[in-house]
Write a protein that holds these residues in place. Sequence first.
Motif, short mmCIF file in Angstrom:
data_model
loop_
_atom_site.label_atom_id
_atom_site.label_comp_id
_atom_site.label_asym_id
_atom_site.label_seq_id
_atom_site.Cartn_x
_atom_site.Cartn_y
_atom_site.Cartn_z
N GLN A 100 0.25 -1.39 0.00
CA GLN A 100 0.04 -0.64 -0.18
C GLN A 100 0.76 1.06 -0.35
O GLN A 100 2.28 0.98 0.00
CB GLN A 100 -0.91 -0.08 0.95
CG GLN A 100 -1.96 1.39 1.16
CD GLN A 100 -2.72 1.03 2.45
OE1 GLN A 100 -2.97 -0.58 3.09
NE2 GLN A 100 -3.15 1.92 3.78
N ASP A 101 0.48 2.40 -0.86
CA ASP A 101 0.69 3.73 -0.55
C ASP A 101 1.11 4.08 0.62
O ASP A 101 0.53 4.27 1.57
CB ASP A 101 0.52 4.57 -1.59
CG ASP A 101 1.25 6.24 -1.45
OD1 ASP A 101 1.75 6.40 -0.90
OD2 ASP A 101 0.49 6.64 -3.24
N ALA A 102 1.98 4.19 1.23
CA ALA A 102 2.51 4.79 2.38
C ALA A 102 1.46 6.14 2.85
O ALA A 102 1.12 6.88 3.77
CB ALA A 102 3.77 5.17 2.85
N CYS A 103 1.31 7.28 1.96
CA CYS A 103 0.62 8.59 1.93
C CYS A 103 -1.32 7.82 3.06
O CYS A 103 -1.78 9.01 2.54
CB CYS A 103 0.94 8.81 0.89
SG CYS A 103 1.73 9.89 0.30
N THR A 104 -1.45 6.57 2.05
CA THR A 104 -2.72 6.29 2.65
C THR A 104 -2.98 5.28 3.98
O THR A 104 -3.61 4.76 3.76
CB THR A 104 -3.06 5.19 1.26
OG1 THR A 104 -2.90 4.34 1.65
CG2 THR A 104 -3.58 5.82 0.20
N ALA A 105 -2.05 5.80 4.50
CA ALA A 105 -1.94 4.50 5.33
C ALA A 105 -1.87 4.65 7.23
O ALA A 105 -3.09 5.42 7.23
CB ALA A 105 -0.29 4.20 6.45
N ASP A 106 -3.11 4.00 6.83
CA ASP A 106 -3.97 3.39 9.04
C ASP A 106 -2.95 3.59 10.39
O ASP A 106 -2.35 2.82 10.25
CB ASP A 106 -4.52 2.57 8.83
CG ASP A 106 -5.82 3.10 9.68
OD1 ASP A 106 -5.60 3.91 10.75
OD2 ASP A 106 -6.33 1.64 10.62
N LEU A 107 -2.49 4.70 10.79
CA LEU A 107 -1.48 4.76 11.76
C LEU A 107 -2.14 5.01 12.83
O LEU A 107 -1.33 5.44 14.08
CB LEU A 107 -0.36 5.79 11.24
CG LEU A 107 -0.12 6.02 10.07
CD1 LEU A 107 1.11 7.53 10.12
CD2 LEU A 107 1.00 5.13 9.99
N SER A 108 -3.68 4.73 13.63
CA SER A 108 -3.96 4.99 14.43
C SER A 108 -3.81 3.74 15.62
O SER A 108 -3.90 2.62 14.53
CB SER A 108 -5.79 4.34 13.97
OG SER A 108 -6.45 3.64 13.14
N GLY A 109 -3.33 4.46 16.93
CA GLY A 109 -3.30 3.49 17.16
C GLY A 109 -1.20 3.36 17.10
O GLY A 109 -0.79 2.13 18.27
N CYS A 110 -0.56 3.53 16.06
CA CYS A 110 0.33 2.83 15.82
C CYS A 110 1.15 4.22 17.12
O CYS A 110 0.58 5.72 16.91
CB CYS A 110 1.25 3.97 14.88
SG CYS A 110 1.09 2.58 13.91
N THR A 111 2.33 3.81 18.00
CA THR A 111 2.92 4.86 19.15
C THR A 111 4.33 5.63 17.87
O THR A 111 5.38 6.71 18.76
CB THR A 111 3.16 4.32 19.24
OG1 THR A 111 4.40 2.60 20.16
CG2 THR A 111 1.99 4.22 20.89
N VAL A 112 5.19 4.69 17.11
CA VAL A 112 6.51 4.59 16.34
C VAL A 112 5.59 4.75 15.12
O VAL A 112 5.71 3.86 14.89
CB VAL A 112 7.04 4.45 16.84
CG1 VAL A 112 8.32 4.69 16.05
CG2 VAL A 112 7.54 4.79 18.58
N VAL A 113 6.30 5.91 14.18
CA VAL A 113 6.54 5.48 13.21
C VAL A 113 8.21 5.77 12.51
O VAL A 113 8.36 6.68 12.73
CB VAL A 113 5.87 6.89 12.04
CG1 VAL A 113 5.64 6.78 10.67
CG2 VAL A 113 4.79 6.22 12.60
N THR A 114 8.97 5.03 11.51
CA THR A 114 10.08 4.81 11.10
C THR A 114 9.92 5.06 9.32
O THR A 114 9.10 5.41 8.83
CB THR A 114 10.89 3.78 11.17
OG1 THR A 114 9.94 2.93 10.99
CG2 THR A 114 11.10 3.33 13.05
N LEU A 115 10.96 6.37 9.17
CA LEU A 115 10.90 6.58 8.42
C LEU A 115 12.79 6.63 7.56
O LEU A 115 13.57 7.12 7.93
CB LEU A 115 10.50 8.09 7.90
CG LEU A 115 9.37 8.89 8.22
CD1 LEU A 115 8.72 9.87 8.12
CD2 LEU A 115 8.95 8.05 7.62
#
Length: 191
Positions: A100-115
């Motif tokens: 999936q395209d990262a621009c459409t990611a569901d980040l609900s519940g995520c506490t850390v995002v790495t890039l």
Amino acid sequence: WAEGGLWLGSWLRFAVGNRLAPFVPTPIPVCRAMLRLARVGPQDRLADLGCGDGRILALAVNEFGARSAVGYEMDPSLAAMARANMRSEGVDNRVEVREQDACTADLSGCTVVTLYLTVSGNLQLVDLLAKLRPDARVVSFHWEFDGIEPIDTAKAGGTSLYLFDSASIARAAAASAPLSFQRHKASKRSR
């Protein structure tokens, strides 16, 4: 794990503007440094935007004890490789890889995002990252977010790591017209 060499197809798709960044594997010591900087632990759900072969996902749950992880990868062959790597690491029950395209990611519940993207790739994600829960952390390898001050930095593999809190990203997204203009210009290039 994918090592060495350039993934020509990934670079070509990036060059023509339909990717946030080309695939370049993050060295394992840098992955560990990113996870240390973000203070990943058992309470965390990690998202890796542009997860490539999934190495940071496996490290987050195996070595840092993250509760779970989700990776977003547009390239079907890399997503398949990441899923295979999760099975071989024995973490496929705690790690999900989404093609999936990262621009459409569901980040609900995520506490850390790495890039590990690019400056323009990071800018395209500001609005999405601004929706993270208030205590979430975002760690970026090599590339900053223009106009947003990191709350911490570290060096790894000869380059910089930047840690941002989601509250700072949200304030910048809400208050910065020039940043919105830059994001608009960047997103037009990626179409």
